[in-house]
Design a protein around this motif. Sequence first.
Motif, PDB file in Angstrom:
ATOM      1  N   UNK A  69       0.819  -1.213   0.000  1.00  0.00           N
ATOM      2  CA  UNK A  69       0.000   0.000   0.000  1.00  0.00           C
ATOM      3  C   UNK A  69       0.855   1.268   0.000  1.00  0.00           C
ATOM      4  N   UNK A  70       1.335   1.667  -1.151  1.00  0.00           N
ATOM      5  CA  UNK A  70       2.185   2.858  -1.180  1.00  0.00           C
ATOM      6  C   UNK A  70       1.402   4.128  -0.864  1.00  0.00           C
ATOM      7  N   UNK A  71       1.969   4.960   0.017  1.00  0.00           N
ATOM      8  CA  UNK A  71       1.392   6.282   0.273  1.00  0.00           C
ATOM      9  C   UNK A  71       1.843   7.158  -0.890  1.00  0.00           C
ATOM     10  N   UNK A  72       1.109   8.141  -1.316  1.00  0.00           N
ATOM     11  CA  UNK A  72      -0.165   8.640  -0.814  1.00  0.00           C
ATOM     12  C   UNK A  72      -1.382   7.983  -1.461  1.00  0.00           C
ATOM     13  N   UNK A  73      -1.181   6.886  -2.194  1.00  0.00           N
ATOM     14  CA  UNK A  73      -2.298   6.229  -2.857  1.00  0.00           C
ATOM     15  C   UNK A  73      -3.305   5.672  -1.857  1.00  0.00           C
ATOM     16  N   UNK A  74      -2.838   5.245  -0.684  1.00  0.00           N
ATOM     17  CA  UNK A  74      -3.693   4.581   0.294  1.00  0.00           C
ATOM     18  C   UNK A  74      -3.700   5.320   1.619  1.00  0.00           C
ATOM     19  N   UNK A  75      -4.853   5.354   2.256  1.00  0.00           N
ATOM     20  CA  UNK A  75      -4.977   5.860   3.629  1.00  0.00           C
ATOM     21  C   UNK A  75      -5.381   4.672   4.500  1.00  0.00           C
ATOM     22  N   UNK A  76      -4.559   4.348   5.470  1.00  0.00           N
ATOM     23  CA  UNK A  76      -4.851   3.245   6.373  1.00  0.00           C
ATOM     24  C   UNK A  76      -5.940   3.690   7.344  1.00  0.00           C
ATOM     25  N   UNK A  77      -7.001   2.889   7.421  1.00  0.00           N
ATOM     26  CA  UNK A  77      -8.119   3.185   8.316  1.00  0.00           C
ATOM     27  C   UNK A  77      -7.980   2.389   9.608  1.00  0.00           C
ATOM     28  N   UNK A  78      -7.658   1.106   9.484  1.00  0.00           N
ATOM     29  CA  UNK A  78      -7.485   0.230  10.648  1.00  0.00           C
ATOM     30  C   UNK A  78      -6.209  -0.568  10.475  1.00  0.00           C
ATOM     31  N   UNK A  79      -5.394  -0.574  11.514  1.00  0.00           N
ATOM     32  CA  UNK A  79      -4.190  -1.408  11.558  1.00  0.00           C
ATOM     33  C   UNK A  79      -4.162  -1.957  12.972  1.00  0.00           C
ATOM     34  N   UNK A  80      -4.463  -3.254  13.099  1.00  0.00           N
ATOM     35  CA  UNK A  80      -4.638  -3.791  14.450  1.00  0.00           C
ATOM     36  C   UNK A  80      -4.268  -5.265  14.526  1.00  0.00           C
ATOM     37  N   UNK A  81      -4.016  -5.681  15.766  1.00  0.00           N
ATOM     38  CA  UNK A  81      -3.913  -7.098  16.123  1.00  0.00           C
ATOM     39  C   UNK A  81      -5.047  -7.318  17.121  1.00  0.00           C
ATOM     40  N   UNK A  82      -6.200  -7.739  16.623  1.00  0.00           N
ATOM     41  CA  UNK A  82      -7.401  -7.851  17.448  1.00  0.00           C
ATOM     42  C   UNK A  82      -7.440  -9.175  18.185  1.00  0.00           C
ATOM     43  N   UNK A  83      -7.557  -9.120  19.519  1.00  0.00           N
ATOM     44  CA  UNK A  83      -7.635 -10.375  20.288  1.00  0.00           C
ATOM     45  C   UNK A  83      -9.022 -10.993  20.173  1.00  0.00           C
TER      46      UNK A  83
ATOM     47  N   UNK B  88      -8.018  -0.286   4.478  1.00  0.00           N
ATOM     48  CA  UNK B  88      -7.397   0.867   3.832  1.00  0.00           C
ATOM     49  C   UNK B  88      -8.328   1.421   2.769  1.00  0.00           C
ATOM     50  N   UNK B  89      -8.237   2.712   2.578  1.00  0.00           N
ATOM     51  CA  UNK B  89      -9.050   3.441   1.604  1.00  0.00           C
ATOM     52  C   UNK B  89      -8.121   3.917   0.489  1.00  0.00           C
ATOM     53  N   UNK B  90      -8.497   3.602  -0.734  1.00  0.00           N
ATOM     54  CA  UNK B  90      -7.688   4.030  -1.873  1.00  0.00           C
ATOM     55  C   UNK B  90      -8.091   5.445  -2.265  1.00  0.00           C
ATOM     56  N   UNK B  91      -7.112   6.317  -2.373  1.00  0.00           N
ATOM     57  CA  UNK B  91      -7.376   7.713  -2.719  1.00  0.00           C
ATOM     58  C   UNK B  91      -7.854   7.823  -4.162  1.00  0.00           C
ATOM     59  N   UNK B  92      -8.577   8.885  -4.419  1.00  0.00           N
ATOM     60  CA  UNK B  92      -8.969   9.194  -5.794  1.00  0.00           C
ATOM     61  C   UNK B  92      -7.702   9.389  -6.603  1.00  0.00           C
ATOM     62  N   UNK B  93      -7.686   8.887  -7.814  1.00  0.00           N
ATOM     63  CA  UNK B  93      -6.517   9.071  -8.673  1.00  0.00           C
ATOM     64  C   UNK B  93      -6.327  10.556  -8.951  1.00  0.00           C
ATOM     65  N   UNK B  94      -5.104  11.039  -8.831  1.00  0.00           N
ATOM     66  CA  UNK B  94      -4.894  12.460  -9.127  1.00  0.00           C
ATOM     67  C   UNK B  94      -5.190  12.735 -10.593  1.00  0.00           C
ATOM     68  N   UNK B  95      -5.801  13.877 -10.825  1.00  0.00           N
ATOM     69  CA  UNK B  95      -6.103  14.265 -12.198  1.00  0.00           C
ATOM     70  C   UNK B  95      -4.862  14.877 -12.828  1.00  0.00           C
ATOM     71  N   UNK B  96      -4.696  14.573 -14.090  1.00  0.00           N
ATOM     72  CA  UNK B  96      -3.577  15.150 -14.816  1.00  0.00           C
ATOM     73  C   UNK B  96      -3.947  16.577 -15.163  1.00  0.00           C
ATOM     74  N   UNK B  97      -3.101  17.544 -14.780  1.00  0.00           N
ATOM     75  CA  UNK B  97      -3.452  18.933 -15.100  1.00  0.00           C
ATOM     76  C   UNK B  97      -3.489  19.140 -16.609  1.00  0.00           C
ATOM     77  N   UNK B  98      -4.441  19.939 -17.020  1.00  0.00           N
ATOM     78  CA  UNK B  98      -4.569  20.247 -18.440  1.00  0.00           C
ATOM     79  C   UNK B  98      -3.376  21.104 -18.874  1.00  0.00           C
ATOM     80  N   UNK B  99      -2.903  20.842 -20.068  1.00  0.00           N
ATOM     81  CA  UNK B  99      -1.810  21.638 -20.616  1.00  0.00           C
ATOM     82  C   UNK B  99      -2.404  22.908 -21.220  1.00  0.00           C
ATOM     83  N   UNK B 100      -1.919  24.063 -20.783  1.00  0.00           N
ATOM     84  CA  UNK B 100      -2.478  25.308 -21.340  1.00  0.00           C
ATOM     85  C   UNK B 100      -2.208  25.403 -22.840  1.00  0.00           C
ATOM     86  N   UNK B 101      -3.213  25.887 -23.546  1.00  0.00           N
ATOM     87  CA  UNK B 101      -3.071  26.066 -24.994  1.00  0.00           C
ATOM     88  C   UNK B 101      -2.340  27.376 -25.264  1.00  0.00           C
TER      89      UNK B 101
END
Length: 165
Positions: free
Chosen positions: A117-131, A151-164
């Motif tokens: 889960x590479x950051x910043x693509x993913x936000x960890x919501x729960x990381x636990x060792x639950x008994x 984990x929650x996957x972030x929205x894909x970053x939008x590619x900025x438009x190239x100015x004409x």
Amino acid sequence: MSGQGWQVTGTDFSAQALLRAAEHTPDALAGRLTWQQADIRDWKPGDTPRYDLVTASFNHFPQPVRRTVFTALADRVNPEGHLVIIGHHPSDLDTTMPRPPEPGLFYTADDLIADHLPAPTWKVVTRAARPRAATTPDGTPVTIHDTVLTAHRAQQPRTPATPKK
């Protein structure tokens, strides 16, 4: 989830497990639930390569196989979707619960995060060792732990438009 209107694909390598699951599926969910026999180590989901929720429970493979499988599962999560992985925690090897004497089969949430889960693509919501309470085959009560990662996957970053010009 299929009760919420989602389309659900359940996958298992065991035809018997899939038959039992199908037998317990309420009629109200017919048409929204698909059972597919496959080996998760090389499963290809077909025409629907991405899902809003991907879960994996108690899949224990040697680390190189685990890396391949869990990375493929993470890759199948839609942007804004969720990944949930649950498995036996390595601390179970220190209990009287019978477990294979192969430490490499067990993992922590941090192991999963580092491998899949590479950051910043993913936000960890729960990381636990639950008994949880369990009973050994000889009837002895024991506390074991489940690794839980959500984990929650972030929205894909939008590619900025190239100015004409």
